[in-house]
Scaffold this motif. Structure first.
Motif, PDB file in Angstrom:
ATOM      1  N   HIS A 243       0.821  -1.215  -0.080  1.00  0.00           N
ATOM      2  CA  HIS A 243      -0.020   0.086   0.079  1.00  0.00           C
ATOM      3  C   HIS A 243       0.903   1.270  -0.044  1.00  0.00           C
ATOM      4  CE1 HIS A 243      -3.520   2.714   0.836  1.00  0.00           C
ATOM      5  NE2 HIS A 243      -2.563   3.182   1.737  1.00  0.00           N
ATOM      6  N   ARG A 244       1.910   1.592   0.978  1.00  0.00           N
ATOM      7  CA  ARG A 244       2.691   2.592   0.738  1.00  0.00           C
ATOM      8  C   ARG A 244       3.717   2.709  -0.263  1.00  0.00           C
ATOM      9  NH1 ARG A 244       3.838   4.021   6.724  1.00  0.00           N
ATOM     10  NH2 ARG A 244       1.483   4.478   7.315  1.00  0.00           N
ATOM     11  N   ARG A 245       4.153   1.491  -0.793  1.00  0.00           N
ATOM     12  CA  ARG A 245       4.818   1.689  -2.181  1.00  0.00           C
ATOM     13  C   ARG A 245       3.827   2.070  -3.135  1.00  0.00           C
ATOM     14  NH1 ARG A 245       6.368  -4.065  -0.995  1.00  0.00           N
ATOM     15  NH2 ARG A 245       5.073  -4.670  -2.588  1.00  0.00           N
ATOM     16  N   ARG A 246       2.723   1.732  -3.336  1.00  0.00           N
ATOM     17  CA  ARG A 246       1.880   2.175  -4.267  1.00  0.00           C
ATOM     18  C   ARG A 246       1.664   3.718  -4.139  1.00  0.00           C
ATOM     19  NH1 ARG A 246      -2.727  -2.426  -5.445  1.00  0.00           N
ATOM     20  NH2 ARG A 246      -1.048  -3.991  -6.598  1.00  0.00           N
ATOM     21  N   ILE A 247       1.620   4.241  -2.838  1.00  0.00           N
ATOM     22  CA  ILE A 247       1.348   5.684  -2.773  1.00  0.00           C
ATOM     23  C   ILE A 247       2.701   6.368  -3.196  1.00  0.00           C
ATOM     24  CG2 ILE A 247       1.691   7.377  -0.816  1.00  0.00           C
ATOM     25  CD1 ILE A 247      -0.248   5.571   0.860  1.00  0.00           C
ATOM     26  N   LEU A 248       3.848   5.937  -3.158  1.00  0.00           N
ATOM     27  CA  LEU A 248       4.977   6.397  -3.745  1.00  0.00           C
ATOM     28  C   LEU A 248       5.214   6.476  -5.331  1.00  0.00           C
ATOM     29  CD1 LEU A 248       7.787   5.172  -1.189  1.00  0.00           C
ATOM     30  CD2 LEU A 248       7.002   7.521  -1.562  1.00  0.00           C
ATOM     31  N   VAL A 249       4.498   5.295  -5.702  1.00  0.00           N
ATOM     32  CA  VAL A 249       4.400   5.012  -7.158  1.00  0.00           C
ATOM     33  C   VAL A 249       3.508   6.205  -7.760  1.00  0.00           C
ATOM     34  CG1 VAL A 249       3.531   3.828  -9.133  1.00  0.00           C
ATOM     35  CG2 VAL A 249       5.118   2.730  -7.139  1.00  0.00           C
TER      36      VAL A 249
ATOM     37  N   ILE B 291      14.713   2.827  -2.075  1.00  0.00           N
ATOM     38  CA  ILE B 291      14.790   2.128  -0.790  1.00  0.00           C
ATOM     39  C   ILE B 291      13.835   1.173  -0.354  1.00  0.00           C
ATOM     40  CG2 ILE B 291      15.040   2.547   1.734  1.00  0.00           C
ATOM     41  CD1 ILE B 291      16.321   5.492   1.083  1.00  0.00           C
ATOM     42  N   VAL B 292      12.475   1.662  -0.499  1.00  0.00           N
ATOM     43  CA  VAL B 292      11.560   0.485   0.019  1.00  0.00           C
ATOM     44  C   VAL B 292      11.158  -0.579  -0.852  1.00  0.00           C
ATOM     45  CG1 VAL B 292      10.545   2.532   1.439  1.00  0.00           C
ATOM     46  CG2 VAL B 292       9.618   1.716  -0.779  1.00  0.00           C
ATOM     47  N   SER B 293      11.539  -0.554  -2.115  1.00  0.00           N
ATOM     48  CA  SER B 293      11.450  -1.535  -2.955  1.00  0.00           C
ATOM     49  C   SER B 293      12.779  -2.481  -3.255  1.00  0.00           C
ATOM     50  CB  SER B 293      11.089  -1.090  -4.627  1.00  0.00           C
ATOM     51  OG  SER B 293      12.094  -0.406  -5.214  1.00  0.00           O
TER      52      SER B 293
ATOM     53  N   ILE C 288       6.951  -0.470 -11.516  1.00  0.00           N
ATOM     54  CA  ILE C 288       6.158  -1.740 -11.748  1.00  0.00           C
ATOM     55  C   ILE C 288       6.192  -2.734 -10.759  1.00  0.00           C
ATOM     56  CG2 ILE C 288       5.878  -3.609 -13.567  1.00  0.00           C
ATOM     57  CD1 ILE C 288       6.435  -1.583 -15.724  1.00  0.00           C
ATOM     58  N   LEU C 289       7.777  -3.008 -10.362  1.00  0.00           N
ATOM     59  CA  LEU C 289       7.856  -3.853  -9.181  1.00  0.00           C
ATOM     60  C   LEU C 289       7.507  -3.368  -8.182  1.00  0.00           C
ATOM     61  CD1 LEU C 289      11.413  -4.739 -10.555  1.00  0.00           C
ATOM     62  CD2 LEU C 289       9.283  -6.264 -10.593  1.00  0.00           C
ATOM     63  N   ALA C 290       7.410  -2.237  -7.601  1.00  0.00           N
ATOM     64  CA  ALA C 290       7.002  -1.600  -6.403  1.00  0.00           C
ATOM     65  C   ALA C 290       5.547  -1.772  -6.260  1.00  0.00           C
ATOM     66  CB  ALA C 290       7.367  -0.219  -6.219  1.00  0.00           C
ATOM     67  N   TRP C 291       4.786  -1.818  -7.608  1.00  0.00           N
ATOM     68  CA  TRP C 291       3.445  -1.754  -7.430  1.00  0.00           C
ATOM     69  C   TRP C 291       2.852  -2.916  -7.359  1.00  0.00           C
ATOM     70  CZ3 TRP C 291      -0.053   2.359  -7.734  1.00  0.00           C
ATOM     71  CH2 TRP C 291      -1.456   1.684  -7.731  1.00  0.00           C
TER      72      TRP C 291
ATOM     73  N   ASP D  58       3.393  -7.815  -0.125  1.00  0.00           N
ATOM     74  CA  ASP D  58       4.131  -7.388   0.988  1.00  0.00           C
ATOM     75  C   ASP D  58       5.162  -8.435   1.341  1.00  0.00           C
ATOM     76  OD1 ASP D  58       2.684  -5.198   1.305  1.00  0.00           O
ATOM     77  OD2 ASP D  58       0.977  -6.279   2.593  1.00  0.00           O
ATOM     78  N   PRO D  59       6.213  -7.762   1.912  1.00  0.00           N
ATOM     79  CA  PRO D  59       7.269  -8.652   2.418  1.00  0.00           C
ATOM     80  C   PRO D  59       6.776  -9.391   3.534  1.00  0.00           C
ATOM     81  CG  PRO D  59       7.979  -6.406   2.950  1.00  0.00           C
ATOM     82  CD  PRO D  59       6.601  -6.524   2.054  1.00  0.00           C
TER      83      PRO D  59
END
Length: 184
Positions: free
Chosen positions: A36-42, A85-87, A164-167, A171-172
């Motif tokens: 969810h947070r990675r998608r916010i960044l994307v 960083i997060v991805s 694309i990968l972050a989206w 979740d880890p």
């Protein structure tokens, strides 16, 4: 043991450097590593690119339009750095540091990124070719506008694999090292 050629030595160096940097950055921004947070960044990065494209178009009409490029860059750099960083920088990770599934995902994302780059760069190219013929090269801001549009479209294509990968990545696993626990 056979000697490594130049490309193999470079790839080995790149893998060592990537792993060292991953170790250094893996505990940063733990709360932002969820899908969810990675998608916010994307989405924020996509909005920044839309702003950059708008600035490029405004440069065609206003001589002071390029002044808006600075705020666009001030938005881009922290968002892009945070997303990387997060991805886990999987979009540009050396293949020697990834498992087979991750290499497959990375290759698919890179292929899509290349298609995006090729398609989007045609827009400023057509603008520059048609515009310079139509104005006979007399439009004073055309080169700057074309340059900003080309730079932005190249940045979009270059950032696409990581986006694309972050989206798309799940979740880890909370129990893995990829999702460090926050300090108590």
């Amino acid at each position: 043991m056979p000697e490594l050629n130049l490309v193999e030595r470079y790839q080995a160096h790149r893998a060592r450097r990537f792993l060292a940097n991953s170790e250094k950055w893996r505990h940063m921004l733990p709360g932002w590593r969820t899908r969810h947070r990675r998608r916010i960044l994307v989405i924020a990065l996509a909005a920044t690119f839309a702003f950059m494209l708008t600035v490029g178009v405004l440069c065609h009409f206003f001589e002071r339009g390029p002044l808006l490029w600075l705020p666009a860059c001030l938005l881009f750099f922290p968002i892009w750095t945070s997303l990387q960083i997060v991805s886990g920088r999987l979009g540009d990770a050396p293949s020697g540091t990834l498992d087979e599934w991750e290499v497959q995902q990375q290759n698919a994302a890179r292929s899509t990124g290349l298609s995006i780059t090729q398609s989007l760069v045609m827009i400023p190219v057509i603008y520059l070719i048609v515009g310079s013929v139509a104005t006979e090269g007399s439009h004073t801001t055309m080169a700057y506008t074309g340059g900003l549009l080309t730079l932005t479209t190249l940045m979009i294509g270059g950032c696409s694999p990581a986006m694309i990968l972050a989206w798309s990545r799940p979740d880890p696993d909370p129990e893995s090292d990829e999702f460090p626990m926050e300090a108590a």
